[in-house]
Write a protein that holds these residues in place. Structure first.
Motif, PDB file in Angstrom:
ATOM      1  N   ARG A 192      43.508  40.299  29.272  1.00 61.18           N
ATOM      2  CA  ARG A 192      43.371  40.708  30.664  1.00 61.18           C
ATOM      3  C   ARG A 192      44.702  41.107  31.289  1.00 61.18           C
ATOM      4  O   ARG A 192      44.741  41.879  32.240  1.00 61.18           O
ATOM      5  N   GLU A 193      45.796  40.579  30.746  1.00 62.77           N
ATOM      6  CA  GLU A 193      47.104  40.904  31.282  1.00 62.77           C
ATOM      7  C   GLU A 193      47.516  42.337  30.934  1.00 62.77           C
ATOM      8  O   GLU A 193      48.426  42.875  31.567  1.00 62.77           O
ATOM      9  N   LYS A 194      46.874  42.919  29.954  1.00 61.93           N
ATOM     10  CA  LYS A 194      47.252  44.264  29.526  1.00 61.93           C
ATOM     11  C   LYS A 194      46.349  45.343  30.130  1.00 61.93           C
ATOM     12  O   LYS A 194      46.401  46.495  29.719  1.00 61.93           O
ATOM     13  N   ILE A 195      45.544  44.940  31.094  1.00 62.75           N
ATOM     14  CA  ILE A 195      44.720  45.931  31.780  1.00 62.75           C
ATOM     15  C   ILE A 195      45.581  46.634  32.809  1.00 62.75           C
ATOM     16  O   ILE A 195      46.023  46.021  33.797  1.00 62.75           O
ATOM     17  N   ALA A 196      45.863  47.898  32.574  1.00 63.63           N
ATOM     18  CA  ALA A 196      46.792  48.615  33.449  1.00 63.63           C
ATOM     19  C   ALA A 196      46.124  49.744  34.209  1.00 63.63           C
ATOM     20  O   ALA A 196      46.615  50.176  35.249  1.00 63.63           O
ATOM     21  N   SER A 197      45.032  50.282  33.723  1.00 63.28           N
ATOM     22  CA  SER A 197      44.404  51.443  34.352  1.00 63.28           C
ATOM     23  C   SER A 197      43.199  51.025  35.176  1.00 63.28           C
ATOM     24  O   SER A 197      42.562  50.000  34.912  1.00 63.28           O
ATOM     25  N   GLY A 198      42.893  51.855  36.228  1.00 63.75           N
ATOM     26  CA  GLY A 198      41.705  51.619  37.032  1.00 63.75           C
ATOM     27  C   GLY A 198      41.850  50.459  37.994  1.00 63.75           C
ATOM     28  O   GLY A 198      42.946  49.912  38.222  1.00 63.75           O
ATOM     29  N   ASN A 199      40.733  50.063  38.571  1.00 67.44           N
ATOM     30  CA  ASN A 199      40.683  48.941  39.506  1.00 67.44           C
ATOM     31  C   ASN A 199      40.597  47.655  38.701  1.00 67.44           C
ATOM     32  O   ASN A 199      39.552  47.294  38.173  1.00 67.44           O
ATOM     33  N   LYS A 200      41.722  46.971  38.600  1.00 65.39           N
ATOM     34  CA  LYS A 200      41.795  45.790  37.743  1.00 65.39           C
ATOM     35  C   LYS A 200      40.828  44.704  38.199  1.00 65.39           C
ATOM     36  O   LYS A 200      40.177  44.050  37.375  1.00 65.39           O
ATOM     37  N   ALA A 201      40.733  44.487  39.501  1.00 63.27           N
ATOM     38  CA  ALA A 201      39.838  43.440  40.011  1.00 63.27           C
ATOM     39  C   ALA A 201      38.389  43.744  39.649  1.00 63.27           C
ATOM     40  O   ALA A 201      37.623  42.859  39.245  1.00 63.27           O
ATOM     41  N   GLU A 202      37.996  45.014  39.810  1.00 67.15           N
ATOM     42  CA  GLU A 202      36.626  45.415  39.453  1.00 67.15           C
ATOM     43  C   GLU A 202      36.378  45.235  37.963  1.00 67.15           C
ATOM     44  O   GLU A 202      35.316  44.742  37.555  1.00 67.15           O
ATOM     45  N   ILE A 203      37.383  45.617  37.151  1.00 69.04           N
ATOM     46  CA  ILE A 203      37.218  45.501  35.697  1.00 69.04           C
ATOM     47  C   ILE A 203      37.121  44.036  35.294  1.00 69.04           C
ATOM     48  O   ILE A 203      36.274  43.656  34.472  1.00 69.04           O
ATOM     49  N   LEU A 204      37.974  43.186  35.867  1.00 71.19           N
ATOM     50  CA  LEU A 204      37.936  41.760  35.527  1.00 71.19           C
ATOM     51  C   LEU A 204      36.620  41.119  35.954  1.00 71.19           C
ATOM     52  O   LEU A 204      36.070  40.262  35.253  1.00 71.19           O
ATOM     53  N   THR A 205      36.109  41.548  37.116  1.00 70.52           N
ATOM     54  CA  THR A 205      34.811  41.008  37.558  1.00 70.52           C
ATOM     55  C   THR A 205      33.714  41.369  36.567  1.00 70.52           C
ATOM     56  O   THR A 205      32.857  40.524  36.227  1.00 70.52           O
ATOM     57  N   ALA A 206      33.737  42.605  36.094  1.00 65.39           N
ATOM     58  CA  ALA A 206      32.733  43.034  35.114  1.00 65.39           C
ATOM     59  C   ALA A 206      32.909  42.293  33.796  1.00 65.39           C
ATOM     60  O   ALA A 206      31.918  41.856  33.174  1.00 65.39           O
ATOM     61  N   LEU A 207      34.168  42.122  33.348  1.00 68.26           N
ATOM     62  CA  LEU A 207      34.407  41.427  32.072  1.00 68.26           C
ATOM     63  C   LEU A 207      34.007  39.962  32.164  1.00 68.26           C
ATOM     64  O   LEU A 207      33.424  39.415  31.216  1.00 68.26           O
ATOM     65  N   ASN A 208      34.284  39.322  33.289  1.00 59.78           N
ATOM     66  CA  ASN A 208      33.915  37.910  33.448  1.00 59.78           C
ATOM     67  C   ASN A 208      32.406  37.717  33.518  1.00 59.78           C
ATOM     68  O   ASN A 208      31.895  36.636  33.212  1.00 59.78           O
ATOM     69  N   GLY A 209      31.697  38.761  33.937  1.00 60.90           N
ATOM     70  CA  GLY A 209      30.238  38.649  34.006  1.00 60.90           C
ATOM     71  C   GLY A 209      29.528  38.974  32.711  1.00 60.90           C
ATOM     72  O   GLY A 209      28.305  38.846  32.621  1.00 60.90           O
ATOM     73  N   ALA A 210      30.278  39.381  31.688  1.00 60.54           N
ATOM     74  CA  ALA A 210      29.666  39.704  30.396  1.00 60.54           C
ATOM     75  C   ALA A 210      29.106  38.446  29.739  1.00 60.54           C
ATOM     76  O   ALA A 210      29.773  37.410  29.684  1.00 60.54           O
TER      77      ALA A 210
END
Length: 409
Positions: A331-349
């Motif tokens: 998760r620390e290497k997520i650099a592109s896009g809306n990080k909060a949105e991406i993390l929310t989606a990844l945590n909901g997987a």
């Protein structure tokens, strides 16, 4: 004294004549017996049809008959009128239950009566006895007396001028037509379940199907009336067509969707089949699609020479086999896009496959965390391994591993 026998003889001679005259004067005369003759233009009538009827009322007696009235008893679907059929237009009302007033008929008089019988669009099918009853009266000794004379004539009522439709008796048509048209339409959709039914079986099932369809028609249109008609058969046929279209169309859509799903599944399988030389990330995606609901699986691959490899997932085709290790998304290497949105989606997987698809959606990097292990041999650093399928055994066990094939760290 000599005159007495002569007087007595005269009295005895006159007395019987007087008694006979008195007795005769007290006895009523025999009632008149008129004769009724009925002739039909033809002995069959169909729907929306008219036939001419001629009736002759003959008074063969010496007395006048008064208040002569004709009553006609027939099915309700046939109406009558005391006129020529050519003069009876559609706007004129028929007799209904009203009698025909003939009036007085003199001695030895023949009274002709012209009558028209007309049927409506709905007709009762069958053979009927039409009753013509004449009520009449006459006077005897200043006393009005009444009597009746009747005549019967048989009339056949049918549809289309025939007793049958396509070989089916008209009386049974309403019980067969809806189901028969149901089968006609259903056959157009070619459902697999009805292709083996013979025509005789379809006729039997037509009756069974017609019963609920007729119930539906009568519930939706309670004023369809008695009898049978072309319009009513048309309604029944349309009901069968509609039911066949709904059932056949539904079956066709179900089979179309089933084939579509099967084709899609085949394409997915072909797309997700492992191939020699595929990259570890590609192998991971293919194997995750092959085992979408597996959690913490353990895979073992054994070659023909006895080498055993352990990983998270493994599968094979007729030409190749593959096994992969373990992967992660940092998760620390997520650099592109809306990080909060991406993390929310990844945590909901909920599944590793969900994480993989999100990584593809957001173009995230999938890293290797642990390589494939060699059981009882030299360690390797491969995250993915593909081999030709030459007597290679592969096995993937759900819940037997230590962690998921792909995790978020």
């Amino acid at each position: 004294m000599r005159r007495t026998p002569s007087i007595l003889l005269l009295l005895f001679a006159v007395l019987p004549v007087t008694l006979t005259a008195q007795t005769t004067s007290k006895q009523p005369s025999d009632p008149p017996k008129p004769v009724v003759t009925v002739s039909f233009e033809r002995n069959a009538i169909k729907e929306s049809d008219a036939i001419q009827v001629w009736v002759w009322f003959t008074n063969e007696g010496d007395q006048s008959l008064s208040k002569v009235t004709l009553h006609i008893n027939s099915p309700a679907s046939i109406d009558w009128n005391a006129s020529d059929c050519a003069r009876w237009n559609d706007n004129a009302r028929g007799l209904g239950n009203q009698p025909v007033n003939i009036g007085s008929v003199g001695p030895h008089e023949i009274r002709p009566i012209t009558i028209c019988a007309k049927s409506g669009p709905n007709i009762d099918v069958g053979e009927f006895n039409i009753l013509f009853a004449f009520d009449y009266s006459w006077t005897n000794n200043n006393i009005e007396r009444h009597s009746i004379v009747t005549a019967e004539k048989q009339l056949k009522a049918n549809l289309f001028g025939s007793d049958t439709v396509a070989g089916i008796p008209i009386a049974l048509a309403s019980f067969i037509v809806p189901g028969l048209f149901f089968w006609f339409v259903l056959a157009w959709f070619r459902p697999s379940s009805t292709s083996a039914l013979a025509l005789g079986d379809k006729l039997i099932y037509s009756v069974l199907i017609s019963l609920p369809l007729l119930w539906i028609v009568n519930r939706l249109s309670p004023n369809t009336g008695a009898g049978i008609s072309f319009a009513k058969l048309g309604v029944y046929a349309i009901t069968g067509v509609a039911a066949g279209a709904v059932i056949g169309g539904g079956d066709w859509l179900w089979r179309w969707d089933k084939n579509r799903r099967a084709t899609h599944a085949k394409l997915v399988r072909e797309r997700n089949e492992v191939k020699i030389g595929d990259a570890p990330e590609v192998l991971l995606g293919n194997l995750l699609h092959a085992f979408p609901v597996y959690h913490s699986p353990r895979a073992v691959l054994q070659t023909a020479d006895g080498k055993k490899y352990e990983g998270s997932l493994a599968a094979g085709t007729d030409s190749a086999v593959a096994i992969v290790g373990w992967f992660q998304i940092d998760r620390e290497k997520i650099a592109s896009g809306n990080k909060a949105e991406i993390l929310t989606a990844l945590n909901g997987a909920k599944r590793p496959l969900d994480l993989f698809e999100l990584a593809q959606k957001y173009t995230l990097t999938i890293e290797g965390s642990d390589p494939i292990r060699v059981l009882g041999g030299t360690a390797i650093t491969d995250l993915g391994l593909t081999l030709p399928n030459k007597d290679v055994d592969v096995e993937t066990l759900d819940g037997q591993g230590s962690k998921e094939p792909l995790v978020l760290v």
